[in-house]
Scaffold this motif. Structure first.
Motif, PDB file in Angstrom:
ATOM      1  N   ASP A  75       3.245  13.916 -21.656  1.00 54.11           N
ATOM      2  CA  ASP A  75       2.398  12.735 -21.863  1.00 54.11           C
ATOM      3  C   ASP A  75       2.136  11.982 -20.572  1.00 54.11           C
ATOM      4  OD1 ASP A  75       1.918  13.197 -24.573  1.00 54.11           O
ATOM      5  OD2 ASP A  75       3.755  12.177 -25.158  1.00 54.11           O
ATOM      6  N   ARG A  76       1.650  12.727 -19.580  1.00 56.11           N
ATOM      7  CA  ARG A  76       1.244  12.235 -18.266  1.00 56.11           C
ATOM      8  C   ARG A  76       2.412  11.855 -17.344  1.00 56.11           C
ATOM      9  NH1 ARG A  76      -2.355   8.810 -21.403  1.00 56.11           N
ATOM     10  NH2 ARG A  76      -4.151  10.047 -21.967  1.00 56.11           N
ATOM     11  N   ALA A  77       3.634  12.001 -17.800  1.00 55.58           N
ATOM     12  CA  ALA A  77       4.794  11.672 -16.968  1.00 55.58           C
ATOM     13  C   ALA A  77       5.145  12.879 -16.102  1.00 55.58           C
ATOM     14  CB  ALA A  77       5.984  11.275 -17.836  1.00 55.58           C
ATOM     15  N   GLY A  78       5.084  12.712 -14.810  1.00 54.38           N
ATOM     16  CA  GLY A  78       5.410  13.801 -13.901  1.00 54.38           C
ATOM     17  C   GLY A  78       6.896  13.963 -13.642  1.00 54.38           C
ATOM     18  N   ASP A  79       7.694  12.992 -14.080  1.00 57.66           N
ATOM     19  CA  ASP A  79       9.145  13.054 -13.893  1.00 57.66           C
ATOM     20  C   ASP A  79       9.744  13.852 -15.057  1.00 57.66           C
ATOM     21  OD1 ASP A  79      11.834  12.687 -13.500  1.00 57.66           O
ATOM     22  OD2 ASP A  79      11.752  10.497 -13.468  1.00 57.66           O
ATOM     23  N   LEU A  80       9.730  15.170 -14.928  1.00 58.58           N
ATOM     24  CA  LEU A  80      10.115  16.038 -16.033  1.00 58.58           C
ATOM     25  C   LEU A  80      11.591  15.968 -16.415  1.00 58.58           C
ATOM     26  CD1 LEU A  80       7.766  19.018 -15.257  1.00 58.58           C
ATOM     27  CD2 LEU A  80       7.422  17.116 -16.848  1.00 58.58           C
ATOM     28  N   PRO A  81      12.527  15.713 -15.484  1.00 57.86           N
ATOM     29  CA  PRO A  81      13.908  15.498 -15.936  1.00 57.86           C
ATOM     30  C   PRO A  81      14.004  14.291 -16.887  1.00 57.86           C
ATOM     31  CG  PRO A  81      13.881  15.920 -13.583  1.00 57.86           C
ATOM     32  CD  PRO A  81      12.455  15.755 -14.019  1.00 57.86           C
ATOM     33  N   SER A  82      13.221  13.243 -16.611  1.00 57.40           N
ATOM     34  CA  SER A  82      13.223  12.076 -17.499  1.00 57.40           C
ATOM     35  C   SER A  82      12.613  12.406 -18.853  1.00 57.40           C
ATOM     36  CB  SER A  82      12.471  10.904 -16.857  1.00 57.40           C
ATOM     37  OG  SER A  82      13.184  10.438 -15.739  1.00 57.40           O
ATOM     38  N   VAL A  83      11.589  13.257 -18.864  1.00 58.22           N
ATOM     39  CA  VAL A  83      11.002  13.695 -20.131  1.00 58.22           C
ATOM     40  C   VAL A  83      12.051  14.441 -20.950  1.00 58.22           C
ATOM     41  CG1 VAL A  83       9.267  15.214 -21.188  1.00 58.22           C
ATOM     42  CG2 VAL A  83       8.641  13.766 -19.237  1.00 58.22           C
ATOM     43  N   ALA A  84      12.762  15.363 -20.314  1.00 54.57           N
ATOM     44  CA  ALA A  84      13.796  16.134 -21.018  1.00 54.57           C
ATOM     45  C   ALA A  84      14.893  15.214 -21.540  1.00 54.57           C
ATOM     46  CB  ALA A  84      14.380  17.193 -20.088  1.00 54.57           C
ATOM     47  N   TRP A  85      15.313  14.239 -20.737  1.00 53.63           N
ATOM     48  CA  TRP A  85      16.352  13.294 -21.167  1.00 53.63           C
ATOM     49  C   TRP A  85      15.878  12.461 -22.359  1.00 53.63           C
ATOM     50  CZ3 TRP A  85      16.334   8.001 -21.521  1.00 53.63           C
ATOM     51  CH2 TRP A  85      17.560   7.419 -21.844  1.00 53.63           C
ATOM     52  N   LYS A  86      14.664  11.931 -22.267  1.00 52.88           N
ATOM     53  CA  LYS A  86      14.110  11.102 -23.339  1.00 52.88           C
ATOM     54  C   LYS A  86      14.032  11.876 -24.646  1.00 52.88           C
ATOM     55  CE  LYS A  86       9.620   9.100 -24.584  1.00 52.88           C
ATOM     56  NZ  LYS A  86       9.160  10.177 -25.431  1.00 52.88           N
ATOM     57  N   GLU A  87      13.482  13.079 -24.576  1.00 52.44           N
ATOM     58  CA  GLU A  87      13.338  13.891 -25.788  1.00 52.44           C
ATOM     59  C   GLU A  87      14.700  14.268 -26.370  1.00 52.44           C
ATOM     60  OE1 GLU A  87      10.581  14.531 -27.439  1.00 52.44           O
ATOM     61  OE2 GLU A  87       9.232  13.605 -25.988  1.00 52.44           O
ATOM     62  N   ALA A  88      15.643  14.669 -25.521  1.00 56.62           N
ATOM     63  CA  ALA A  88      16.969  15.045 -26.008  1.00 56.62           C
ATOM     64  C   ALA A  88      17.674  13.849 -26.645  1.00 56.62           C
ATOM     65  CB  ALA A  88      17.811  15.627 -24.871  1.00 56.62           C
ATOM     66  N   THR A  89      17.546  12.686 -26.037  1.00 57.73           N
ATOM     67  CA  THR A  89      18.180  11.484 -26.584  1.00 57.73           C
ATOM     68  C   THR A  89      17.564  11.116 -27.932  1.00 57.73           C
ATOM     69  OG1 THR A  89      18.730  10.689 -24.367  1.00 57.73           O
ATOM     70  CG2 THR A  89      18.681   9.054 -26.129  1.00 57.73           C
ATOM     71  N   GLU A  90      16.229  11.111 -28.005  1.00 56.67           N
ATOM     72  CA  GLU A  90      15.549  10.765 -29.260  1.00 56.67           C
ATOM     73  C   GLU A  90      15.842  11.774 -30.367  1.00 56.67           C
ATOM     74  OE1 GLU A  90      11.575   8.626 -27.337  1.00 56.67           O
ATOM     75  OE2 GLU A  90      11.376  10.546 -28.358  1.00 56.67           O
ATOM     76  N   GLU A  91      15.813  13.050 -30.032  1.00 53.32           N
ATOM     77  CA  GLU A  91      15.911  14.087 -31.056  1.00 53.32           C
ATOM     78  C   GLU A  91      17.337  14.389 -31.487  1.00 53.32           C
ATOM     79  OE1 GLU A  91      13.565  17.345 -29.511  1.00 53.32           O
ATOM     80  OE2 GLU A  91      11.704  16.241 -29.849  1.00 53.32           O
ATOM     81  N   THR A  92      18.332  14.014 -30.683  1.00 49.80           N
ATOM     82  CA  THR A  92      19.724  14.267 -31.073  1.00 49.80           C
ATOM     83  C   THR A  92      20.455  12.993 -31.481  1.00 49.80           C
ATOM     84  OG1 THR A  92      20.697  13.979 -28.865  1.00 49.80           O
ATOM     85  CG2 THR A  92      19.858  16.190 -29.444  1.00 49.80           C
ATOM     86  N   GLY A  93      19.948  11.844 -31.064  1.00 48.05           N
ATOM     87  CA  GLY A  93      20.630  10.592 -31.362  1.00 48.05           C
ATOM     88  C   GLY A  93      21.897  10.388 -30.547  1.00 48.05           C
ATOM     89  N   ILE A  94      22.111  11.191 -29.529  1.00 45.60           N
ATOM     90  CA  ILE A  94      23.325  11.090 -28.714  1.00 45.60           C
ATOM     91  C   ILE A  94      23.069  10.185 -27.514  1.00 45.60           C
ATOM     92  CG2 ILE A  94      24.977  12.348 -27.272  1.00 45.60           C
ATOM     93  CD1 ILE A  94      24.473  14.803 -29.045  1.00 45.60           C
ATOM     94  N   ALA A  95      23.883   9.148 -27.388  1.00 48.46           N
ATOM     95  CA  ALA A  95      23.819   8.273 -26.217  1.00 48.46           C
ATOM     96  C   ALA A  95      24.670   8.889 -25.103  1.00 48.46           C
ATOM     97  CB  ALA A  95      24.340   6.889 -26.566  1.00 48.46           C
TER      98      ALA A  95
END
Length: 176
Positions: A75-95
């Protein structure tokens, strides 16, 4: 996105073929970070790993009905490690998840309906779960399960998921 793809760790032949395909795709589609790019778009995902056990957290994708690692559109974010972190956090519920860089796997795959056939250019990371992590999930998953590498065939994985799991185990060795 180009820098993250170029910086990804060396990998198996399929991984390297995907690297070349991704870079060529970016040359042809400067809008590849936007999901509105009809030919395809960049995604970021992460293989969530419990470093103590070496187990992986898989999600049963609600729309696709298959087991995958967490991930999603840049979604236009070039910081792909942050994209992976955001998606993993949202989809797993793990802090407290931590993304290790550089990316450990690159994968180009076709996605079909409901949005028509298009490509996902997935830049994949190892995501380290904190001790005792208990997944909660969200609306995007029907189920979440921890599994060892030897159990993965029971989840009917595609070859890319198995390649990602091998890369994640190798990355854990480097992180230790």
């Amino acid at each position: 996105a180009r820098a993250h793809i170029a910086a990804a760790r060396p990998g198996e032949p399929a991984h390297e073929a995907h690297r070349a395909a991704m870079l060529a795709f970016l040359d042809r589609h400067p809008d590849a970070l936007d999901r509105a790019c009809a030919a395809g778009h960049v995604t970021g995902s992460g293989m969530v790993v419990d470093p103590a056990s070496g187990w992986f957290l898989l999600m049963l994708h609600a729309k696709l009905g298959r087991w995958f690692q967490p991930g999603g559109h840049a979604d236009r974010a070039g910081d792909l490690p942050s994209v992976a972190w955001k998606e993993a956090t949202e989809e797993t519920g793990i802090a407290g998840l931590a993304v290790a860089t550089p990316a450990i796997d690159l994968d180009v795959h076709e996605v079909g309906p409901p949005h028509g056939p298009h490509l996902h250019l997935d830049v994949r990371y190892v995501v380290v779960a904190p001790p005792g992590a208990v997944p909660a999930g969200n609306h995007e998953s029907l189920d979440l399960r921890w599994a060892g590498y030897d159990e993965l065939p029971g989840f009917d994985p595609d070859p890319g998921l198995l390649r990602l799991a091998r890369a994640a185990l190798a990355a854990l060795d480097h992180l230790a």
